[in-house]
Design an enzyme around this catalytic site. Sequence first.
Site, short mmCIF file in Angstrom:
data_model
loop_
_atom_site.label_atom_id
_atom_site.label_comp_id
_atom_site.label_asym_id
_atom_site.label_seq_id
_atom_site.Cartn_x
_atom_site.Cartn_y
_atom_site.Cartn_z
N GLU A 1 -37.66 -42.70 14.08
CA GLU A 1 -37.98 -43.31 15.38
C GLU A 1 -37.02 -42.80 16.47
OE1 GLU A 1 -37.96 -46.05 12.83
OE2 GLU A 1 -40.00 -46.81 13.03
N TYR A 2 -35.72 -42.78 16.14
CA TYR A 2 -34.74 -42.32 17.13
C TYR A 2 -34.90 -40.84 17.41
CZ TYR A 2 -31.97 -46.50 17.92
OH TYR A 2 -31.54 -47.73 18.34
N GLU A 3 -35.24 -40.07 16.40
CA GLU A 3 -35.40 -38.62 16.59
C GLU A 3 -36.55 -38.34 17.57
OE1 GLU A 3 -35.64 -36.73 12.83
OE2 GLU A 3 -35.94 -34.72 13.65
N GLU B 1 -31.82 -44.51 2.10
CA GLU B 1 -31.47 -44.28 3.50
C GLU B 1 -30.62 -45.45 3.95
OE1 GLU B 1 -33.17 -43.46 8.02
OE2 GLU B 1 -34.59 -44.18 6.52
N ASP C 1 -25.01 -45.20 13.85
CA ASP C 1 -24.27 -45.71 15.01
C ASP C 1 -22.99 -44.88 15.20
OD1 ASP C 1 -26.22 -47.60 15.19
OD2 ASP C 1 -25.07 -49.21 14.27
N ASP D 1 -24.70 -54.79 4.65
CA ASP D 1 -23.81 -53.83 5.29
C ASP D 1 -23.42 -52.81 4.21
OD1 ASP D 1 -21.53 -52.44 6.27
OD2 ASP D 1 -21.25 -54.02 7.74
N1 SAM Z 1 -32.41 -44.46 11.08
C1 SAM Z 1 -33.21 -45.03 12.16
C2 SAM Z 1 -33.75 -43.94 13.04
O1 SAM Z 1 -33.23 -42.81 12.96
O2 SAM Z 1 -34.69 -44.20 13.80
C3 SAM Z 1 -32.42 -46.08 12.95
C4 SAM Z 1 -31.22 -45.57 13.70
S1 SAM Z 1 -30.28 -46.86 14.47
C5 SAM Z 1 -29.40 -46.06 15.73
C6 SAM Z 1 -28.99 -47.16 13.28
C7 SAM Z 1 -29.34 -48.26 12.30
O3 SAM Z 1 -28.35 -48.32 11.30
C8 SAM Z 1 -29.41 -49.64 12.93
O4 SAM Z 1 -30.63 -50.25 12.61
C9 SAM Z 1 -28.21 -50.37 12.35
O5 SAM Z 1 -28.43 -51.75 12.23
C10 SAM Z 1 -28.05 -49.68 11.02
N2 SAM Z 1 -26.69 -49.71 10.48
C11 SAM Z 1 -25.57 -49.33 11.14
N3 SAM Z 1 -24.48 -49.49 10.36
C12 SAM Z 1 -24.93 -49.98 9.17
C13 SAM Z 1 -24.29 -50.36 7.97
N4 SAM Z 1 -22.97 -50.29 7.83
N5 SAM Z 1 -25.05 -50.81 6.93
C14 SAM Z 1 -26.40 -50.90 7.08
N6 SAM Z 1 -27.07 -50.57 8.21
C15 SAM Z 1 -26.34 -50.11 9.24
#
Ligand code: SAM
Length: 215
Positions: free
Chosen positions: A193-195, A43, A117, A95
């Site tokens: 969590e976001y869902e 994920e 994001d 990243d």
């Molecule tokens: N997947 C989780 C959920 O659905 O509850 C978290 C969603 S949150 C909006 C998006 C997450 O993706 C953040 O924690 C952010 O730091 C991470 N993220 C965004 N771009 C990323 C990247 N290029 N590499 C790794 N993580 C990333």
Amino acid sequence: MRLRNIPGSRETIAENPWCIQQPEQLKGNWHSFFKNEHPIHIEIGMGKGKFLMTLARQNPDVNYIGIEKYSSVLLRALQKMEEKPLDNLCFIRMDAETICDIFCEGEVDKIYLNFSDPWPKDRHAKRRLTSRQFFARYHQILKKDGVVEFKTDNSDLFDFSLEEVKEAGWNLDFSTRDLHHDAALNEGNIMTEYEERFSSMGNPIYKLAASRKKD
Ligand code: SAM
């Protein structure tokens, strides 16, 4: 997800047994790391890790790797792992732009992207985890029949993602604009969590699955 910076989170992560410190060294050797030949599901942007921990508990015959950019977010997942350790799950702080440095060709069976994001500005489109640039990276690391599953509540990001699937030459296996009211597709759905947060506000949840082009 951007939590307040937690002082010391980088140091804590550096010492944590479930967080891989030099993942590049495991490129091509993830099965040896897990000491089995089970499929590898990852994920990207796993946040606090609830989704992956639930999956890992349900499916001991699958290896899971969670990738997260921010230490302060990953720390929450590591704290939960200390309470209930799982030997088929580990984490990487990185990243995902450099994901091809971590996995070799065909090493990954499935990629989950949940509530990624949106990067709403056009000039940031290539940072979106469902951009054609990311699909090209996924193409490199996925097995030939590998799939990407993506959930979001953001209709613009969903429309963009459908276009990018087509542009990348991938196959759209299914898509829905209301996952929670589609009995077949929602069966066995694990909420992130976001869902939980967005669906409790009444937002529909969008989902697509795309499989790799076969060349
Ligand atoms: N997947 C989780 C959920 O659905 O509850 C978290 C969603 S949150 C909006 C998006 C997450 O993706 C953040 O924690 C952010 O730091 C991470 N993220 C965004 N771009 C990323 C990247 N290029 N590499 C790794 N993580 C990333």
